[in-house]
Design an enzyme around this catalytic site. Structure first.
Site, PDB file in Angstrom:
ATOM      1  N   GLU A 170     -57.347   9.758  58.235  1.00 26.56           N
ATOM      2  CA  GLU A 170     -56.655   8.482  58.455  1.00 26.56           C
ATOM      3  C   GLU A 170     -57.685   7.420  58.113  1.00 26.56           C
ATOM      4  O   GLU A 170     -58.640   7.208  58.861  1.00 26.56           O
ATOM      5  CB  GLU A 170     -56.205   8.326  59.919  1.00 26.56           C
ATOM      6  CG  GLU A 170     -55.438   9.517  60.510  1.00 26.56           C
ATOM      7  CD  GLU A 170     -54.029   9.681  59.961  1.00 26.56           C
ATOM      8  OE1 GLU A 170     -53.564   8.794  59.226  1.00 26.56           O
ATOM      9  OE2 GLU A 170     -53.409  10.712  60.262  1.00 26.56           O
ATOM     10  N   CYS A 222     -57.184  -1.212  61.019  1.00 27.13           N
ATOM     11  CA  CYS A 222     -56.900  -0.627  59.701  1.00 27.13           C
ATOM     12  C   CYS A 222     -55.620  -1.232  59.159  1.00 27.13           C
ATOM     13  O   CYS A 222     -55.416  -1.297  57.955  1.00 27.13           O
ATOM     14  CB  CYS A 222     -56.771   0.878  59.817  1.00 27.13           C
ATOM     15  SG  CYS A 222     -55.688   1.376  61.151  1.00 27.13           S
TER      16      CYS A 222
HETATM   17  P1  NAD Z   1     -66.726   4.866  60.104  1.00 24.85           P
HETATM   18  O1  NAD Z   1     -66.221   5.597  58.916  1.00 24.85           O
HETATM   19  O2  NAD Z   1     -67.985   4.109  59.980  1.00 24.85           O
HETATM   20  O3  NAD Z   1     -66.942   5.890  61.321  1.00 24.85           O
HETATM   21  C1  NAD Z   1     -65.882   6.669  61.832  1.00 24.85           C
HETATM   22  C2  NAD Z   1     -66.477   7.842  62.610  1.00 24.85           C
HETATM   23  O4  NAD Z   1     -67.157   8.702  61.703  1.00 24.85           O
HETATM   24  C3  NAD Z   1     -67.490   7.450  63.666  1.00 24.85           C
HETATM   25  O5  NAD Z   1     -67.319   8.284  64.797  1.00 24.85           O
HETATM   26  C4  NAD Z   1     -68.803   7.762  62.993  1.00 24.85           C
HETATM   27  O6  NAD Z   1     -69.845   8.046  63.911  1.00 24.85           O
HETATM   28  C5  NAD Z   1     -68.444   9.005  62.206  1.00 24.85           C
HETATM   29  N1  NAD Z   1     -69.291   9.321  61.056  1.00 24.85           N
HETATM   30  C6  NAD Z   1     -69.984   8.469  60.263  1.00 24.85           C
HETATM   31  N2  NAD Z   1     -70.642   9.163  59.305  1.00 24.85           N
HETATM   32  C7  NAD Z   1     -70.337  10.478  59.488  1.00 24.85           C
HETATM   33  C8  NAD Z   1     -70.681  11.676  58.811  1.00 24.85           C
HETATM   34  N3  NAD Z   1     -71.473  11.667  57.761  1.00 24.85           N
HETATM   35  N4  NAD Z   1     -70.182  12.839  59.267  1.00 24.85           N
HETATM   36  C9  NAD Z   1     -69.342  12.861  60.314  1.00 24.85           C
HETATM   37  N5  NAD Z   1     -68.990  11.758  61.011  1.00 24.85           N
HETATM   38  C10 NAD Z   1     -69.471  10.581  60.593  1.00 24.85           C
HETATM   39  O7  NAD Z   1     -65.521   3.913  60.585  1.00 24.85           O
HETATM   40  P2  NAD Z   1     -65.511   2.823  61.757  1.00 24.85           P
HETATM   41  O8  NAD Z   1     -66.287   1.639  61.329  1.00 24.85           O
HETATM   42  O9  NAD Z   1     -65.809   3.430  63.080  1.00 24.85           O
HETATM   43  O10 NAD Z   1     -63.953   2.446  61.781  1.00 24.85           O
HETATM   44  C11 NAD Z   1     -63.384   1.541  60.912  1.00 24.85           C
HETATM   45  C12 NAD Z   1     -62.677   2.220  59.766  1.00 24.85           C
HETATM   46  O11 NAD Z   1     -61.674   3.097  60.262  1.00 24.85           O
HETATM   47  C13 NAD Z   1     -61.925   1.237  58.885  1.00 24.85           C
HETATM   48  O12 NAD Z   1     -62.054   1.614  57.539  1.00 24.85           O
HETATM   49  C14 NAD Z   1     -60.488   1.379  59.343  1.00 24.85           C
HETATM   50  O13 NAD Z   1     -59.534   0.975  58.398  1.00 24.85           O
HETATM   51  C15 NAD Z   1     -60.419   2.845  59.631  1.00 24.85           C
HETATM   52  N6  NAD Z   1     -59.332   3.172  60.538  1.00 24.85           N
HETATM   53  C16 NAD Z   1     -58.233   3.820  60.049  1.00 24.85           C
HETATM   54  C17 NAD Z   1     -57.164   4.089  60.884  1.00 24.85           C
HETATM   55  C18 NAD Z   1     -55.934   4.790  60.398  1.00 24.85           C
HETATM   56  O14 NAD Z   1     -55.134   5.221  61.221  1.00 24.85           O
HETATM   57  N7  NAD Z   1     -55.738   4.934  59.109  1.00 24.85           N
HETATM   58  C19 NAD Z   1     -57.222   3.686  62.210  1.00 24.85           C
HETATM   59  C20 NAD Z   1     -58.362   3.038  62.684  1.00 24.85           C
HETATM   60  C21 NAD Z   1     -59.414   2.786  61.835  1.00 24.85           C
END
Ligand code: NAD
Length: 524
Positions: free
Chosen positions: A287, A321
């Site tokens: 997502e 998002c």
């Molecule tokens: P992010 O991608 O920076 O991090 C998300 C998660 O991934 C965190 O728990 C982070 O610690 C983890 N992570 C980071 N690098 C990783 C790796 N290499 N391996 C495994 N895990 C890793 O995102 P964010 O800043 O926390 O959230 C914002 C983003 O999420 C935006 O792009 C937003 O649009 C998206 N989002 C999407 C939805 C949806 O339903 N489509 C909902 C909410 C947020």
């Protein structure tokens, strides 16, 4: 409050009691800040050698919680605990699993005010958004339970193939995969951990959850709801630490049978590619981000359009998002709409998100605060005009947090990269278009396809639904142009670069993603 159902669409007129109870809970939460919290592995609190602080983004003097900087070793332990717990949990009758998971949802509801207060401090959500995230989590879990019941455990008698001299019994059963990893983002840490974890558990998988390092505390409290509902040891595990280390160790492990990742496009696509390295394909539910358009026709009700767009552009400081980050307006109503957007935006209160009158709290952290300033500079250099905002807030309490002004930008050339880039801060760009066809062409010309909004006649709305490339679409909605989905009402998921499964959470087809089919043929 019995007849009030909280959703992101109803939250604008809550009963007074809701405020009173939030304030009481907030006072209790504030009195207990700074405690240390463990990870949770195999039914026990687990502590790492190194710790990190969960800092309040509306007042960086406040340490909200001290949490564990987990290691690759903790990731392995959590996965091993989930593996050991899988045989018993997957063979627990689905009715029993549903009963326990409904208990989790009830506990979340019981604790909603305390959890909402923590959320407001941990994420910087205003109080209604904070309570919404908690209530949504409970409803996502309940929806998974409902789906399981409605489909009677997904056990289906198939036809009997005609075999002279024999009798065939053919049964289709959906069965869980095994150990499911849930990696969640900072912006909906509760619902977007509880929703996937809830579905995985109802389906009979065991789970390892890893939250964002910006929001570990609130997800620890979710873990306690699972624990207190009586889930057996090892069925739910919770680890904390950087995504790049503990998150990566989880992703690297062969012990993961499926993953739900909610987060940014770049990290999600990296996980998708990495996950494909094994000798067989494992399910990956992604997502991801959005670049959500709101299209306004010359026939639109501009009052509805303006209020819906402002809510969706700046709710949670533009860090949804589903945020309305692009507005495309037909020329004849452009000036009128812009005037309304400016007037409404200038009335939005920015400040302490726990304050009942505040709409915008801080952005999540220093990096997002710096990103905001970087984008502003880039927009100014490219000739963009700030209709509202354009600055960070300074002076007094603002100097202790990461507060940014809600910013509408006009005249940014449509060729500029920021028209396609998810900024994830309170900046929304507006363009004038000559026709709805032109608006649609621009709207669809991005990698993303998450949500989209439209204002115009009903006939135009049907055209919009048909043409727009997005998983969640709304027309003529003052409650939010592109935001405010709720399980059971608007199942949520994205097309294209916004999601991998093509099935929306909180909807008819979601729970099935957590199970694989087995056909059981027995010849008598
Ligand atoms: P992010 O991608 O920076 O991090 C998300 C998660 O991934 C965190 O728990 C982070 O610690 C983890 N992570 C980071 N690098 C990783 C790796 N290499 N391996 C495994 N895990 C890793 O995102 P964010 O800043 O926390 O959230 C914002 C983003 O999420 C935006 O792009 C937003 O649009 C998206 N989002 C999407 C939805 C949806 O339903 N489509 C909902 C909410 C947020």
């Amino acid at each position: 409050m019995a007849d009030f159902k909280l959703t992101y669409a109803t939250m604008f007129n809550p009963p007074e009691e809701l405020h009173t109870r939030f304030d009481e809970a907030l006072a209790k939460v504030r009195a207990e800040l700074g405690k240390e919290h463990g990870m949770f592995i195999n039914g026990k609190d687990v502590f790492a050698d190194e710790k990190f602080e969960d800092i309040c983004n509306s007042n960086t003097d406040l340490v909200l919680a001290v949490v564990q900087k987990g290691t690759a070793q903790h990731a392995q332990e959590a996965l091993a605990a989930a593996r050991a717990a899988f045989p018993a949990w997957s063979r627990t009758p689905w009715q029993k699993r549903v009963e326990i998971m409904r208990k989790v949802a009830d506990l979340i509801d019981e604790r909603i005010f305390e959890l909402g207060a923590v959320m407001a401090l941990d994420v910087g959500k205003n109080r209604m958004e904070a309570l919404g995230d908690i209530a949504e989590a409970a409803d996502l879990i309940r929806y998974a339970c409902y789906q399981m019941e409605k489909n009677e455990g997904f056990i289906v008698q198939m036809g009997k193939d005609p075999l002279p001299g024999y009798e065939a019994r053919n049964i289709s059963v959906l069965r869980p995969y095994g150990v499911w990893l849930v990696i969640s983002p900072f912006n909906f840490p509760f619902a977007l951990t509880a929703g996937p974890a809830g579905a995985a558990l109802v389906a009979g998988n065991t789970v390892v959850m890893k939250p964002s390092s910006d929001t570990p505390w609130i997800v620890r409290l979710l873990t306690e709801c699972f624990r207190d509902a009586g889930l057996p040891d090892g069925v739910v595990n919770f680890v904390t630490g950087p995504g790049s280390t503990v998150g990566q160790a989880l992703i690297d492990s062969d012990e993961v049978d499926g993953v739900t990742f909610t987060g940014s496009y770049d990290v999600g696509m990296g996980i998708f590619r990495h996950f494909a390295q094994k000798n067989y394909v494992r399910p990956v539910i992604l997502e991801l981000g959005g670049k959500n358009p709101a299209i306004v026709s010359r026939n639109a009700d501009l009052e509805r359009a303006a209020i819906g767009i402002v809510r969706s552009a700046f709710g949670l400081q533009g860090q949804k998002c589903s945020a309305a980050s692009r507005v495309l307006v037909e020329e004849p109503v452009y000036d009128d709409l812009v005037e309304r957007l400016v007037e409404l935006t200038n009335k939005l209160a920015i400040g302490d998100p726990t304050d009942r009158n505040v709409y915008l709290g801080p952005v999540i952290n220093k990096k997002a605060y710096q990103d905001f300033q970087g984008y502003i500079q880039e927009i100014a250099q490219a000739g963009g005009k700030f209709l509202t905002g354009g600055k960070v807030k300074t002076g007094g309490m603002y100097d202790k947090g990461y507060f940014c002004e809600p910013t509408f930008v006009a005249d940014l050339p449509l060729s500029h990269r920021l028209w396609k880039h998810e900024m994830f801060v309170p900046i929304t760009t507006i363009a004038k278009v000559k026709s709805l066809d032109e608006a649609m062409q621009i709207a669809n010309d991005v990698t993303y396809g998450l949500t989209a909004g439209f204002y115009g006649t009903e006939e135009e709305a049907e055209w919009f639904f048909d043409k727009i490339e997005a998983g969640v679409t709304y027309a003529n909605r003052p409650q939010g142009a592109t935001t405010g989905a709720w399980p059971g009402f608007q199942p949520f998921g994205g097309w294209k670069g916004s999601g991998a499964s093509g099935k929306n959470a909180g909807g008819h087809y979601y729970l099935q993603l957590y199970m694989h089919e087995q056909i059981q043929t027995l010849i008598r």
